[in-house]
Design a protein around this motif. Structure first.
Motif, PDB file in Angstrom:
ATOM      1  N   LEU A 247       0.824  -1.202   0.000  1.00  0.00           N
ATOM      2  CA  LEU A 247       0.000   0.000   0.000  1.00  0.00           C
ATOM      3  C   LEU A 247       0.864   1.262   0.000  1.00  0.00           C
ATOM      4  N   LEU A 248       2.032   1.192   0.618  1.00  0.00           N
ATOM      5  CA  LEU A 248       2.942   2.337   0.615  1.00  0.00           C
ATOM      6  C   LEU A 248       3.390   2.672  -0.809  1.00  0.00           C
ATOM      7  N   ILE A 249       3.712   1.624  -1.570  1.00  0.00           N
ATOM      8  CA  ILE A 249       4.158   1.853  -2.954  1.00  0.00           C
ATOM      9  C   ILE A 249       3.004   2.390  -3.786  1.00  0.00           C
ATOM     10  N   GLU A 250       1.781   1.873  -3.573  1.00  0.00           N
ATOM     11  CA  GLU A 250       0.629   2.358  -4.322  1.00  0.00           C
ATOM     12  C   GLU A 250       0.357   3.833  -4.041  1.00  0.00           C
ATOM     13  N   ASP A 251       0.620   4.302  -2.824  1.00  0.00           N
ATOM     14  CA  ASP A 251       0.413   5.707  -2.484  1.00  0.00           C
ATOM     15  C   ASP A 251       1.600   6.582  -2.868  1.00  0.00           C
ATOM     16  N   GLY A 252       2.625   6.004  -3.516  1.00  0.00           N
ATOM     17  CA  GLY A 252       3.719   6.811  -4.051  1.00  0.00           C
ATOM     18  C   GLY A 252       4.797   7.180  -3.048  1.00  0.00           C
ATOM     19  N   SER A 253       5.020   6.357  -2.036  1.00  0.00           N
ATOM     20  CA  SER A 253       6.025   6.689  -1.028  1.00  0.00           C
ATOM     21  C   SER A 253       7.427   6.214  -1.397  1.00  0.00           C
ATOM     22  N   LEU A 254       7.529   5.290  -2.379  1.00  0.00           N
ATOM     23  CA  LEU A 254       8.838   4.709  -2.677  1.00  0.00           C
ATOM     24  C   LEU A 254       9.843   5.740  -3.196  1.00  0.00           C
ATOM     25  N   PRO A 255       9.480   6.681  -4.088  1.00  0.00           N
ATOM     26  CA  PRO A 255      10.492   7.676  -4.528  1.00  0.00           C
ATOM     27  C   PRO A 255      11.041   8.496  -3.369  1.00  0.00           C
ATOM     28  N   TRP A 256      10.164   8.891  -2.437  1.00  0.00           N
ATOM     29  CA  TRP A 256      10.674   9.660  -1.283  1.00  0.00           C
ATOM     30  C   TRP A 256      11.581   8.807  -0.404  1.00  0.00           C
TER      31      TRP A 256
END
Length: 915
Positions: free
Chosen positions: A827-836
């Motif tokens: 869910l973290l990756i789906e919400d776009g947290s991986l680039p940060w």
């Protein structure tokens, strides 16, 4: 392992069979030093009754005589070691002091009940958080290791709550920093330094007790080792365990590394690398006693033959065993968060530790029955507690006040262990086989040596005769030449010495004439010197007269100062009277303070009556009464400041005013009253004991309402901080979610600009992220996006809380995947947290970097996320973490993640990256 200097072998029985008789001898004291014990074992003359009896003639004795059968008592020594605060505790417990206070110089420890009361305990050693690994080894284990080298069995054991540093104390290898080596590595260094590899042997077994089964860490296939007890002596052995002969330190360290890879561990809330088994290292030492076997042996005479004066004695062999036990940490399920199989492991660990505690209690109380058969752990440690081994125990504790109960339990365990008495024994045996082999080899050598010397003697005699004749002829010739040369040399020396004597006589004559001339000149100068002496005497008289005048002046000054001292004495008397007057005034002020306190109580009652009248609809104002109450309290505090009296804490205000009154002030129309009230509630919520009362009284609902309706930045910041404190409890987390707390926190985060307000909101959401049950709801109500939105602030404190929340969320996802729950992409990756996460993985701030590294490792453990990890460039960060991370647990987690993922392994092979 052959290159390491040792080989694997399985022993076929509990103990080797020898044609010998064991000797039980006692040491001179329970914990005697090696030098003292060595002196006590020097054989005495026959008249003093030594352990070995000499005989003038006859065959070898059938068996030796034991000097003692029962041994001597030796108490279990206990040391306590305090772990320093970790980074999580530095943040979570920043407003609280340590629950323990160490007094190492007095060997005492104080356990705080609260801010006023504490309990004091004494131990054999108290080691602070700054104590080095070398200091811990010298205090805890080195005396036991020295006793093992003297022939006694020894045990070193670590006990404590999970995450307090037991494995660090015992099993640290020290690859990167040699100063961090643990007790296992340092003990083997001392053992190898003391033994002779030609005559002595050192072998090692390494096992783990997992779920009441003994498993071999050196041979994972050997996963059910049976315990064998000698029916005669009661000794416990593990004949099926793998024994490795140790020849050097490098092979031993490699052996420990292999064993640690096979040991069970799990990730819990209290420790990312929590040991789930008891590790047991057994070091068997077989040492020949030097000097003992040669005392009565034959000696070599002048003619080169052996003359037997007394009967030959076989070598004396000492067999000892060092047991190092790294117990799994005790834990509470509600704090560790164990579930599923991890929960079953925790139950097994707690049961075995409970059985060990019962045995120690029975031994400490001299109970007739000791339940050693309740657990395999107690059977293995039968010789360590109440047996014949010399035992040293180190109990490890943490400073956090959140774990005071576990700390108190660990301390009481150590206190009871100090009461256990062991009967220490020394076991020796005669090695007749070794003596026979040595004598056969010696006999063959003597026969060959005799033949060789006889032939050599004959050849040497002939060679010496021919050489003597040649040397005699050469000597006669050289003597003639030498005599002629010596005669010529002596004649030349005689001539040179005559010349030198003549030159010296001339020099002496000149010196005599010169001295005569000097004496005549001295006589002429004596008269001038007498005149100078007379002038000096006159000057001395003048100086003496002037010094006497100065003495008279000094006496006059002394009398003047005495008069001044008398006048100042009268002034001191006046000042004392003034002090007495001020003391009486102070007493009057204290009486006034007592009166003001009674007035304050009366005003509070009047304010309560006014509030009730307002509830009934009567006219009037409640807040003027509150203002008078606050002003009266301010006056009392000013008086108390003048008299240096103590200020009442928030807890006492809570008891005197009542929680309902404080919560009612949250709805006051006066903004200042609301600010003070929410600050009081936040301070109360910081203490775990008050959280349940606040929630039951409706404090959580009031705080959420205040966060929804208030526009004051201070009120919103403090309310968010109070909610963050309440969110540390799992029950409160569900209530916060049920009342829409995440949505309110997200709205506050979007509206707030103050970094401190954002830090409080991020801390509350980060605490909610650590609950496995709330992840889907938390993400659905915008909690993750709210965290990512707060990174725009850029403040390090806010970023640290955001990183902690992401790490908690990723850890819960990893735990769910490990337990077998079917999951899609994170869910973290789906919400776009991986680039940060990738961007800040190498952040300069240590708290931010540590949480992000941990989050990245947990995300990469789920194979579904592997492609996203590779596409965003996170693979390179994982490789860097596995190599350069300062924390070993995160570094090892990254290494295991890289090696266990097929997708990541394939990408690393494609890029030619070595892990």
């Amino acid at each position: 392992m052959a290159s390491g200097g040792g080989g694997y072998r399985h022993s076929s029985s509990g103990a080797p069979t020898r044609l010998s008789t064991k000797i039980d001898r006692q040491n001179s004291g329970a914990y005697a030093t090696p030098k003292a014990s060595a002196k006590s074992r020097i054989p005495a003359s026959p008249s003093t009754g030594s352990g070995f009896r000499r005989s003038s003639s006859g065959p070898l004795p059938a068996q030796p005589r034991a000097s003692a059968d029962a041994g001597v008592p030796g108490r279990v020594r206990v040391a306590v070691r305090l772990r320093p605060r970790n980074s999580e505790e530095l943040v979570a417990d920043a407003d609280f002091g340590d629950c323990v206070e160490l007094q190492p110089e007095l060997k005492r420890l104080k356990l705080r009940k609260n801010n006023w009361e504490s309990e004091t305990y004494e131990f054999d050693e108290v080691l602070t958080e700054s104590a080095s690994q070398k200091r811990v080894y010298e205090v805890v284990a080195k005396p036991v290791v020295e006793s093992v080298m003297e022939g006694y069995n020894g045990t070193v054991m670590a006990y404590g709550q999970t995450g307090t540093g037991k494995t660090f104390t015992l099993g640290r290898l020290g690859d990167e920093d040699t100063a961090a080596r643990g007790i296992m590595v340092r003990a083997m260094e001392d053992i190898l330094a003391d033994v002779s590899l030609e005559t002595d042997t050192v072998s090692v077994s390494y096992m783990q007790l997992y779920m009441e089964t003994i498993q071999d860490l050196l041979d994972p296939a050997n996963d059910n080792i049976a315990i064998v007890e000698d029916p005669k002596t009661g000794d416990v052995s593990l004949p099926a365990a793998t024994l490795v002969d140790i020849r050097d330190q490098k092979s031993f360290v490699e052996l420990l590394r292999v064993g640690e890879q096979h040991r069970f561990a799990a990730n819990t809330k209290l420790n990312t690398e929590s040991s789930r088994s008891h590790a047991i290292l057994m070091v068997h030492v077989r040492k020949t006693v030097k000097g003992r076997q040669d005392m009565d042996m034959s000696y070599r005479g002048e003619n080169g033959h052996h003359t037997s004066s007394h009967s030959l004695r076989p070598p004396v062999i000492r067999k000892s065993k060092l047991v190092v036990v790294d117990l799994a940490g005790s834990e509470r399920i509600d704090k560790s968060g164990s579930e599923g199989h991890t929960l079953e492991e925790a139950k097994s660990i707690n049961l075995s530790l409970s059985a060990l505690g019962k045995c120690i209690n029975a031994l400490a109380e001299n109970s007739p029955h000791v339940p050693v058969r309740d657990s395999k752990l107690t059977r293995l440690l039968r010789d360590s507690f109440g047996g014949t081994a010399r035992t040293s125990l180190v109990v490890t504790i943490g400073p956090s006040p959140r774990h005071r109960g576990e700390t108190a339990s660990t301390i009481m365990f150590g206190q009871r262990a100090m009461k256990v008495e062991n009967m220490v024994k020394l076991k020796e045996e005669f090695d007749y086989k070794s003596l026979c082999r040595r004598l056969d080899i010696e006999l063959d050598k003597l026969i060959a040596e005799n033949e060789r010397q006889r032939k050599y003697f004959e050849d040497e005699v002939e060679r010496l005769r021919v050489e003597a004749q040649k040397r005699i002829a050469e000597a006669e010739k050289s003597c003639k030449i030498a005599l002629e040369n010596e005669k010529t040399t002596l004649q030349q020396d005689y001539r040179d010495s005559i010349k030198k004597l003549e030159e010296k006589w001339k020099v002496n004559q000149q010196a005599i004439e010169k001295s005569r001339a000097e004496q005549e000149s001295r006589k002429a100068t004596k008269s001038d010197e007498l005149l100078e002496v007379r002038n000096m005497l006159e000057n001395e008289k003048n100086l003496r007269q002037s010094s006497q005048d100065e003495i008279i002046d000094l006496r006059n000054q002394v009398q003047h100062w005495k008069k001044l001292e008398e006048s100042r004495g009268s002034e001191i008397v006046k000042l004392r009277k003034l002090l007495d007057t001020e003391a009486s005034q102070k007493e009057k002020l204290e009486e006034e303070i007592a009166v003001l306190k009674s007035q304050l109580l009366q005003l509070s009652l009047e304010a309560e009556e006014t509030r009730r009248s307002l509830d009934r609809g009567a006219s009037g104002k409640i807040f003027p009464g509150l203002d008078s109450l606050m002003s009266q309290a301010n006056r009392n505090s000013q008086l108390r400041d003048q008299t240096n009296g103590p200020k009442p804490p928030i807890a006492k205000l809570f008891e005197q005013v009542g929680l309902q009154k404080i919560l009612s002030l949250l709805e006051s129309e006066d903004a200042d009253v609301r600010v003070h009230a929410v600050k009081v509630v936040a301070n109360l919520a910081a203490e775990e004991a008050n959280q349940e009362k606040i929630v039951e009284a409706g404090g959580l609902t009031s705080l959420l309402t205040l966060l929804r309706s208030s526009e004051d930045e201070t009120i919103r910041r403090v309310a968010a901080g109070a909610i963050a404190n309440l969110a540390m409890n799992e029950t409160n987390q569900e209530m916060i979610m049920a009342q829409g707390g995440v949505s309110l926190l997200s709205m506050t985060a979007s509206d707030a600009e103050d970094p401190q307000t954002l830090r409080m909101v991020a801390g509350a959401i980060a605490n909610l992220c650590g609950n496995d049950k709330l992840q889907a709801r938390l993400r659905g109500e915008g909690g993750i996006k709210a965290l990512l939105g707060m990174v725009k602030c850029g403040h390090p404190d806010v970023l640290a809380q955001v990183a902690r929340g992401i790490a908690n969320f990723a850890k819960c996802e990893s735990r769910a995947a490990t337990q077998g729950n079917t999951m899609g992409r994170s869910l973290l990756i789906e919400d776009g947290s991986l680039p940060w996460i990738v961007k800040n993985a190498n952040n300069e701030a240590a708290p931010i970097r540590r949480h992000i590294e941990l989050a990245l490792c947990h995300l990469a453990q789920h194979e579904v996320n592997a492609k996203e990890i590779i596409n965003e460039g996170a693979l390179w960060e994982l490789v860097r973490i596995s190599r350069d991370c300062s924390r070993e647990d995160i570094r090892m987690l990254a290494y295991r993640t890289l090696t266990s993922s097929p997708t990541l392994q394939a990408e690393m092979r494609r890029l030619r990256i070595e892990c």
